[in-house]
Design a protein around this motif. Structure first.
Motif, PDB file in Angstrom:
ATOM      1  N   TRP A   1       8.057  -1.761  14.654  1.00  0.00           N
ATOM      2  CA  TRP A   1       8.728  -2.613  13.664  1.00  0.00           C
ATOM      3  C   TRP A   1       7.778  -3.675  13.128  1.00  0.00           C
ATOM      4  CZ3 TRP A   1      10.059  -7.910  14.276  1.00  0.00           C
ATOM      5  CH2 TRP A   1      10.774  -8.436  13.194  1.00  0.00           C
TER       6      TRP A   1
ATOM      7  N   SER B   1       5.162  -2.268  10.846  1.00  0.00           N
ATOM      8  CA  SER B   1       5.686  -1.806   9.554  1.00  0.00           C
ATOM      9  C   SER B   1       5.606  -2.891   8.477  1.00  0.00           C
ATOM     10  CB  SER B   1       7.127  -1.308   9.691  1.00  0.00           C
ATOM     11  OG  SER B   1       8.023  -2.395   9.886  1.00  0.00           O
ATOM     12  N   ALA B   2       5.415  -4.142   8.880  1.00  0.00           N
ATOM     13  CA  ALA B   2       5.288  -5.232   7.904  1.00  0.00           C
ATOM     14  C   ALA B   2       3.931  -5.211   7.213  1.00  0.00           C
ATOM     15  CB  ALA B   2       5.493  -6.584   8.580  1.00  0.00           C
TER      16      ALA B   2
ATOM     17  N   PRO C   1       0.380   0.257   8.706  1.00  0.00           N
ATOM     18  CA  PRO C   1       1.036   0.191  10.017  1.00  0.00           C
ATOM     19  C   PRO C   1       0.341   1.010  11.096  1.00  0.00           C
ATOM     20  CG  PRO C   1       2.648   0.565   8.280  1.00  0.00           C
ATOM     21  CD  PRO C   1       1.301   0.665   7.658  1.00  0.00           C
TER      22      PRO C   1
ATOM     23  N   CYS D   1       4.598 -11.726   5.490  1.00  0.00           N
ATOM     24  CA  CYS D   1       6.043 -11.988   5.528  1.00  0.00           C
ATOM     25  C   CYS D   1       6.658 -11.523   4.209  1.00  0.00           C
ATOM     26  CB  CYS D   1       6.302 -13.486   5.691  1.00  0.00           C
ATOM     27  SG  CYS D   1       5.626 -14.194   7.179  1.00  0.00           S
TER      28      CYS D   1
ATOM     29  N   SER E   1       8.809  -8.782   3.392  1.00  0.00           N
ATOM     30  CA  SER E   1       9.453  -7.479   3.197  1.00  0.00           C
ATOM     31  C   SER E   1      10.225  -7.036   4.435  1.00  0.00           C
ATOM     32  CB  SER E   1       8.423  -6.412   2.811  1.00  0.00           C
ATOM     33  OG  SER E   1       7.479  -6.246   3.849  1.00  0.00           O
ATOM     34  N   VAL E   2       9.634  -7.198   5.621  1.00  0.00           N
ATOM     35  CA  VAL E   2      10.301  -6.788   6.858  1.00  0.00           C
ATOM     36  C   VAL E   2      10.956  -7.985   7.538  1.00  0.00           C
ATOM     37  CG1 VAL E   2       9.909  -5.774   9.145  1.00  0.00           C
ATOM     38  CG2 VAL E   2       8.749  -4.825   7.150  1.00  0.00           C
ATOM     39  N   PHE E   3      10.317  -9.133   7.428  1.00  0.00           N
ATOM     40  CA  PHE E   3      10.836 -10.363   8.035  1.00  0.00           C
ATOM     41  C   PHE E   3      10.270 -11.566   7.293  1.00  0.00           C
ATOM     42  CE2 PHE E   3       7.100  -9.000  10.527  1.00  0.00           C
ATOM     43  CZ  PHE E   3       6.250 -10.078  10.315  1.00  0.00           C
TER      44      PHE E   3
ATOM     45  N   PRO F   1      14.540 -11.151   5.687  1.00  0.00           N
ATOM     46  CA  PRO F   1      13.799 -11.366   4.436  1.00  0.00           C
ATOM     47  C   PRO F   1      14.667 -12.145   3.435  1.00  0.00           C
ATOM     48  CG  PRO F   1      13.532  -9.106   5.177  1.00  0.00           C
ATOM     49  CD  PRO F   1      14.578  -9.735   6.063  1.00  0.00           C
TER      50      PRO F   1
ATOM     51  N   ARG G   1      13.414  -0.877  16.520  1.00  0.00           N
ATOM     52  CA  ARG G   1      12.828  -0.676  15.197  1.00  0.00           C
ATOM     53  C   ARG G   1      13.591  -1.442  14.113  1.00  0.00           C
ATOM     54  NH1 ARG G   1       8.966   3.443  14.434  1.00  0.00           N
ATOM     55  NH2 ARG G   1       8.611   4.582  16.369  1.00  0.00           N
ATOM     56  N   GLN G   2      14.789  -1.913  14.431  1.00  0.00           N
ATOM     57  CA  GLN G   2      15.578  -2.688  13.477  1.00  0.00           C
ATOM     58  C   GLN G   2      16.268  -3.847  14.196  1.00  0.00           C
ATOM     59  OE1 GLN G   2      18.210   0.124  11.575  1.00  0.00           O
ATOM     60  NE2 GLN G   2      16.591   0.845  10.231  1.00  0.00           N
TER      61      GLN G   2
END
Length: 195
Positions: free
Chosen positions: A17, A20-21, A25, A44, A46-48, A88, A152-153
């Motif tokens: 996870w 993936s940002a 990756p 930062c 897009s994923v978090f 996000p 992963r989420q």
């Protein structure tokens, strides 16, 4: 300190996870396979997003999230700052909510000054920003996980949840009296002996 959030080991799903940002990756995961003690810088937005608070105040926020609220997403500590990973868009919305709450407003008198001293600035990192992410393995690095990503989420708090935690953390740090400070030059009369 609450023991409910004392999970500092990043799982393989949590590492995927985080990776993936980044732009690449698989390269990040390969780096961590080779050097699991290496911190990396990830973007930062897009994923978090990340909300950064001074360590002591961040711990108070984390306690509020776990003791009185829904819990937190991943949380890291790095160079005296607590990094709360958020949904996000949080970095864009939270400053407006903090302004609405008059977060960090200039004090009007000494009582107000004491109250606002416990309200540190929160730094919001979103689109266009990057943060140093602790390594997945526990090390002697200055960057470490307090609540490590394990899926992963992972659930990530939004701006309203973090505002709620910040306000409650500030209130728990300072007692606010409804009575004005005593006037040191005032004469005091004992009225309990009135006839």
């Amino acid at each position: 300190m609450s023991s409910a959030w004392n999970a500092s080991h990043v799982t393989p799903d949590g590492a995927a996870w985080l990776a993936s940002a980044g732009t690449y990756p698989r390269s990040t995961l390969a780096l961590w396979e080779e050097r699991p003690d290496a911190p990396v810088v990830l973007p930062c937005g897009s994923v978090f997003d990340v909300v950064s608070a001074p360590a002591m105040f961040g711990r108070r926020m984390l306690d509020r999230l776990w003791d009185d609220g829904p819990g937190s997403g991943p949380v890291a500590e790095y160079r005296g700052r607590m990094l709360l990973f958020a949904a996000p868009g949080t970095a864009q919305r939270l400053p407006a909510l903090l302004e609405w709450e008059e977060w960090g407003a200039r004090p009007r008198d000494t009582g107000e000054a004491r109250r606002t001293a416990a309200v540190p600035p929160l730094l919001c990192h979103g689109t266009g920003d990057a943060v140093t992410v602790p390594p997945p393995a526990e090390t002697a690095s200055p960057a470490r996980w307090l609540v490590a990503p394990d899926t992963r989420q992972p659930w990530l708090p939004g701006p309203e949840v973090l505002l709620w935690a910040a306000v409650r953390a500030a209130r728990s740090a300072v007692r606010i009296s409804i009575f004005p400070p005593a006037d040191q030059g005032a004469k005091v009369y004992d009225v309990s002996r009135r006839r």
